[in-house]
Design a protein around this motif. Sequence first.
Motif, PDB file in Angstrom:
ATOM      1  N   HIS A  93      33.972   5.239 -22.128  1.00 40.97           N
ATOM      2  CA  HIS A  93      32.948   5.907 -21.326  1.00 40.97           C
ATOM      3  C   HIS A  93      33.373   6.008 -19.864  1.00 40.97           C
ATOM      4  CE1 HIS A  93      28.777   7.166 -20.445  1.00 40.97           C
ATOM      5  NE2 HIS A  93      29.021   6.582 -19.282  1.00 40.97           N
ATOM      6  N   GLU A  94      33.880   4.921 -19.308  1.00 37.09           N
ATOM      7  CA  GLU A  94      34.256   4.925 -17.891  1.00 37.09           C
ATOM      8  C   GLU A  94      35.496   5.778 -17.649  1.00 37.09           C
ATOM      9  OE1 GLU A  94      32.133   3.791 -15.748  1.00 37.09           O
ATOM     10  OE2 GLU A  94      30.927   3.208 -17.496  1.00 37.09           O
ATOM     11  N   PHE A  95      36.364   5.860 -18.635  1.00 37.52           N
ATOM     12  CA  PHE A  95      37.547   6.712 -18.536  1.00 37.52           C
ATOM     13  C   PHE A  95      37.123   8.178 -18.478  1.00 37.52           C
ATOM     14  CE2 PHE A  95      41.774   7.990 -20.648  1.00 37.52           C
ATOM     15  CZ  PHE A  95      42.465   7.912 -19.452  1.00 37.52           C
ATOM     16  N   ALA A  96      36.210   8.574 -19.362  1.00 35.47           N
ATOM     17  CA  ALA A  96      35.711   9.949 -19.347  1.00 35.47           C
ATOM     18  C   ALA A  96      34.971  10.236 -18.044  1.00 35.47           C
ATOM     19  CB  ALA A  96      34.794  10.179 -20.550  1.00 35.47           C
ATOM     20  N   ARG A  97      34.189   9.275 -17.561  1.00 36.75           N
ATOM     21  CA  ARG A  97      33.470   9.458 -16.303  1.00 36.75           C
ATOM     22  C   ARG A  97      34.440   9.638 -15.139  1.00 36.75           C
ATOM     23  NH1 ARG A  97      29.242   4.945 -14.390  1.00 36.75           N
ATOM     24  NH2 ARG A  97      28.061   5.848 -16.129  1.00 36.75           N
ATOM     25  N   TYR A  98      35.526   8.896 -15.162  1.00 37.06           N
ATOM     26  CA  TYR A  98      36.545   8.995 -14.119  1.00 37.06           C
ATOM     27  C   TYR A  98      37.052  10.429 -14.008  1.00 37.06           C
ATOM     28  CZ  TYR A  98      41.332   8.658 -12.279  1.00 37.06           C
ATOM     29  OH  TYR A  98      42.496   8.865 -11.581  1.00 37.06           O
ATOM     30  N   TYR A  99      37.364  11.045 -15.133  1.00 37.49           N
ATOM     31  CA  TYR A  99      37.856  12.421 -15.105  1.00 37.49           C
ATOM     32  C   TYR A  99      36.771  13.376 -14.643  1.00 37.49           C
ATOM     33  CZ  TYR A  99      42.197  11.125 -17.414  1.00 37.49           C
ATOM     34  OH  TYR A  99      43.428  10.580 -17.698  1.00 37.49           O
ATOM     35  N   ARG A 100      35.563  13.177 -15.110  1.00 33.38           N
ATOM     36  CA  ARG A 100      34.461  14.061 -14.724  1.00 33.38           C
ATOM     37  C   ARG A 100      34.159  13.948 -13.239  1.00 33.38           C
ATOM     38  NH1 ARG A 100      29.720  11.798 -17.196  1.00 33.38           N
ATOM     39  NH2 ARG A 100      29.478  10.729 -15.212  1.00 33.38           N
ATOM     40  N   ASP A 101      34.064  12.722 -12.739  1.00 36.17           N
ATOM     41  CA  ASP A 101      33.714  12.527 -11.334  1.00 36.17           C
ATOM     42  C   ASP A 101      34.790  13.048 -10.391  1.00 36.17           C
ATOM     43  OD1 ASP A 101      31.412  11.370 -12.221  1.00 36.17           O
ATOM     44  OD2 ASP A 101      31.965   9.303 -11.684  1.00 36.17           O
ATOM     45  N   ASN A 102      36.046  12.923 -10.809  1.00 39.57           N
ATOM     46  CA  ASN A 102      37.148  13.351  -9.942  1.00 39.57           C
ATOM     47  C   ASN A 102      37.588  14.789 -10.201  1.00 39.57           C
ATOM     48  OD1 ASN A 102      38.113  10.901  -8.290  1.00 39.57           O
ATOM     49  ND2 ASN A 102      37.865  10.050 -10.343  1.00 39.57           N
ATOM     50  N   LYS A 103      36.938  15.423 -11.196  1.00 38.50           N
ATOM     51  CA  LYS A 103      37.214  16.829 -11.521  1.00 38.50           C
ATOM     52  C   LYS A 103      38.705  17.055 -11.795  1.00 38.50           C
ATOM     53  CE  LYS A 103      33.273  18.683  -8.934  1.00 38.50           C
ATOM     54  NZ  LYS A 103      32.669  17.377  -8.641  1.00 38.50           N
ATOM     55  N   ILE A 104      39.273  16.178 -12.603  1.00 35.83           N
ATOM     56  CA  ILE A 104      40.675  16.286 -12.986  1.00 35.83           C
ATOM     57  C   ILE A 104      40.792  16.172 -14.504  1.00 35.83           C
ATOM     58  CG2 ILE A 104      41.601  15.406 -10.805  1.00 35.83           C
ATOM     59  CD1 ILE A 104      41.866  12.668 -12.095  1.00 35.83           C
ATOM     60  N   SER A 105      41.988  16.413 -15.006  1.00 36.13           N
ATOM     61  CA  SER A 105      42.230  16.363 -16.446  1.00 36.13           C
ATOM     62  C   SER A 105      43.348  15.364 -16.752  1.00 36.13           C
ATOM     63  CB  SER A 105      42.639  17.752 -16.963  1.00 36.13           C
ATOM     64  OG  SER A 105      41.627  18.700 -16.710  1.00 36.13           O
ATOM     65  N   PRO A 106      43.381  14.846 -17.976  1.00 34.68           N
ATOM     66  CA  PRO A 106      44.458  13.928 -18.358  1.00 34.68           C
ATOM     67  C   PRO A 106      45.828  14.587 -18.253  1.00 34.68           C
ATOM     68  CG  PRO A 106      42.670  13.860 -19.954  1.00 34.68           C
ATOM     69  CD  PRO A 106      42.395  15.022 -19.060  1.00 34.68           C
ATOM     70  N   PHE A 107      46.861  13.767 -18.152  1.00 36.78           N
ATOM     71  CA  PHE A 107      48.229  14.260 -18.078  1.00 36.78           C
ATOM     72  C   PHE A 107      48.622  14.966 -19.367  1.00 36.78           C
ATOM     73  CE2 PHE A 107      48.994  10.851 -14.826  1.00 36.78           C
ATOM     74  CZ  PHE A 107      49.399  11.710 -13.811  1.00 36.78           C
ATOM     75  N   ALA A 108      49.397  16.021 -19.210  1.00 40.39           N
ATOM     76  CA  ALA A 108      50.103  16.632 -20.330  1.00 40.39           C
ATOM     77  C   ALA A 108      51.585  16.344 -20.121  1.00 40.39           C
ATOM     78  CB  ALA A 108      49.852  18.132 -20.368  1.00 40.39           C
ATOM     79  N   THR A 109      52.386  16.557 -21.156  1.00 40.77           N
ATOM     80  CA  THR A 109      53.817  16.292 -21.015  1.00 40.77           C
ATOM     81  C   THR A 109      54.628  17.379 -21.695  1.00 40.77           C
ATOM     82  OG1 THR A 109      55.576  14.662 -21.351  1.00 40.77           O
ATOM     83  CG2 THR A 109      53.959  14.892 -23.111  1.00 40.77           C
TER      84      THR A 109
END
Length: 228
Positions: free
Chosen positions: A94-110
Amino acid sequence: MSYTQTLSLPDNASLFTRLRVARRCLKELRNDATNPTYGQTFNLSLNANVYASLAQQFQRSEEGRRMLSKRPSLEARELDLAAFERLPEGTLGHEFARYYRDNKISPFATTLELKSDIDFLSKRYRETHDLLHVLTGYGTDVVGEMELQAYVLGNMGLRTTMLVLLNGTIGQLKAPQSGVERSEYLRRLWAAYRRGRASPRFLDFWFEEHWETPVATLRARLCAPAHA
């Protein structure tokens, strides 16, 4: 500098060549922090020997060998952030998903093809960057990012973190940002470095098996207390 050219650097490339590549990548990453080509190349340019040593250490334990064999992934296509958000508040997912939402960023791609354990560990480190923000509590502002780099330097000794800290600190000492005075900035970096050195190694932890675990529990397990 093309992606193919940078990754075809020979293992015995001179320190000057590796520094030149790393500085070029770092310059590009200032404008595009999630660019997979430059991020991967920057990470490998100076850290290959560190990852090779870590791979040998991983081979000495059952859990380490399992990770090198399974090569779990935390890149964007493997993460269901919508499902994570439905987990109870305070859990890692939950906090990981919130982190992305709050910071308006997306997980790394490679775009990195995993040809060796060194490639995997390089990829694994980049993918754990955002999780470390959640676990350590360091912010995503300029000073928070530098604190996280200092933490990783203490924990893993990555050479690229030294380069990031050097560049960031020169800029901070010339023109303090975020209202943080120079002395406070240096104090916070030193505290983060010491905290990283006192913490267990995070790179071989199976975060994928702990989305429902409270962040507080994982922080107590993986992070030394944050002291001034």
